[in-house]
Write a protein that holds these residues in place. Structure first.
Motif, PDB file in Angstrom:
ATOM      1  N   VAL A   1       0.941  -1.123  -0.082  1.00  9.47           N
ATOM      2  CA  VAL A   1      -0.072  -0.168  -0.006  1.00  9.47           C
ATOM      3  C   VAL A   1       0.850   1.130  -0.051  1.00  9.47           C
ATOM      4  N   VAL A   2       0.601   2.126  -0.751  1.00 14.13           N
ATOM      5  CA  VAL A   2       1.188   3.451  -1.044  1.00 14.13           C
ATOM      6  C   VAL A   2       0.434   4.627  -0.930  1.00 14.13           C
ATOM      7  N   SER A   3       0.375   5.442  -0.268  1.00 10.41           N
ATOM      8  CA  SER A   3      -0.457   6.778  -0.004  1.00 10.41           C
ATOM      9  C   SER A   3       0.115   7.957  -0.655  1.00 10.41           C
ATOM     10  N   GLY A   4      -0.860   8.861  -0.977  1.00  8.61           N
ATOM     11  CA  GLY A   4      -0.121  10.182  -1.302  1.00  8.61           C
ATOM     12  C   GLY A   4       0.432  10.328  -2.783  1.00  8.61           C
ATOM     13  N   PHE A   5      -0.034   9.173  -3.672  1.00 11.35           N
ATOM     14  CA  PHE A   5       0.556   9.189  -4.945  1.00 11.35           C
ATOM     15  C   PHE A   5       0.378  10.538  -5.746  1.00 11.35           C
ATOM     16  N   ASN A   6       1.296  10.672  -6.763  1.00 14.91           N
ATOM     17  CA  ASN A   6       1.070  11.435  -7.782  1.00 14.91           C
ATOM     18  C   ASN A   6       1.390  10.835  -9.085  1.00 14.91           C
ATOM     19  N   LEU A   7       1.298  11.584 -10.173  1.00 15.37           N
ATOM     20  CA  LEU A   7       1.066  11.194 -11.294  1.00 15.37           C
ATOM     21  C   LEU A   7       2.822  10.363 -11.654  1.00 15.37           C
TER      22      LEU A   7
END
Lengths: 142, 158
Positions: free
Chosen positions: A90-96
């Motif tokens: 799980v990875v939060s706060g993703f950006n493009l």
């Protein structure tokens, strides 16, 4: 050696997931194995039903990388709660930039390694560009 | 060596930085464009956006030809970016090592027509393209590395 498929899930409040998927399609072309969950758009219900479907289809050797919008947000919390015991990152706060790098990574490289490196690069992407330009201008002048 | 020679009217942008550079193991981006080479502001913005671990070189067409023909630059894995068919032809005429040109994006303007989703050409471009084809230069359309190649010559009669 069993065949491992790396699958991806983008789970967000509202339509962010679909929106960023359309950006991805433009920049890296169409991608397989990307699932989307848009929470709370139609009705105010949890996402466990949608998660359940995705987890049920995971083969024994598949791995799932889940991108969520906010650390400490309800989506991340639900994902953590409902994916316990599954092979999930799980990875939060993703950006493009983060999505591009993880989705394009070589499937042979372990997911944990891919994610660690991509987070470092994705953080670099958040920049106060106006200030960078001003600094670059000053260097020119000096 | 030259990894890719790409016509893209946006020059360095997301598709290039995030897909072509890693896919081809590029360590040098060469922007060959007379206007950009003389535009300090644009050079600065391109430098801000350059992918990590790559060198960005911005040169006029004439200087780019010298750079590419210089053996001591042969070790670099270069991705060349030009923003027009005319400039691609000039570069290919001056650099024997260019045997293939990738068409990434040319937006439409007055008097142009689309030959594929992202590539617009004008009537003036046709003889230039024909001439390159006669010299056995491959002209292929791919926006991103995972696309399959579309040959320009198969779309010219449309």
């Amino acid at each position: 050696m069993e065949h491992t498929t790396r699958k991806f899930l983008i789970a967000t409040h509202g339509r962010f997931a679909t929106g960023i998927k359309s950006s991805l399609d433009i920049i890296i072309g169409a991608t397989d194995n990307v699932f989307l969950i848009e929470a709370y758009v139609e009705e105010n219900k949890g996402i466990e039903g949608d998660l359940e479907k995705i987890l049920k289809d995971l083969q024994p050797h598949d791995e799932l990388i889940v991108f969520t919008d906010l650390l400490g947000g309800s989506i991340t919390n639900q994902v953590l709660r409902h994916t316990q015991g599954h092979p999930v990152h799980v990875v939060s706060g993703f950006n493009l930039a983060l999505l591009i790098e993880v989705l394009m990574a070589d499937a042979e490289t372990p997911a944990a390694e891919v994610i660690e490196a991509a987070i470092v690069n994705a953080r670099e992407q958040i920049a106060y560009v106006t200030k960078l330009m001003a600094n670059a201008n000053e260097e020119e002048a000096s | 060596m030259i990894k890719l020679t790409r016509i893209d009217d946006r020059l360095v942008h997301g598709q290039v930085a995030f897909t072509w550079v890693p896919a081809l193991g590029v360590d040098c981006l060469l922007v060959a464009n007379d206007k950009v080479a003389k535009d300090e502001f644009q050079k600065m913005t391109l430098n801000l956006a350059k992918p990590a671990n790559t060198k960005l070189v911005i040169k006029t067409l004439a200087d780019a030809i010298v750079f590419l023909n210089d053996e001591k630059n042969g070790k670099a894995n270069v991705l060349i970016l030009i923003n027009s068919i005319k400039d691609a032809a000039t570069l290919a005429a001056g650099v024997p090592a260019i045997t293939s040109i990738n068409f990434g994006g040319i937006r439409g303007k007055a008097g142009s027509r689309l030959i594929s989703k992202a590539i617009a050409i004008t009537d003036d471009d046709v003889p230039v393209l024909q001439e390159m084809l006669q010299k056995n230069i491959e002209l292929e359309i791919r926006q991103v590395p995972t696309d399959s190649k579309q040959k320009v010559e198969s779309l010219l009669d449309k």
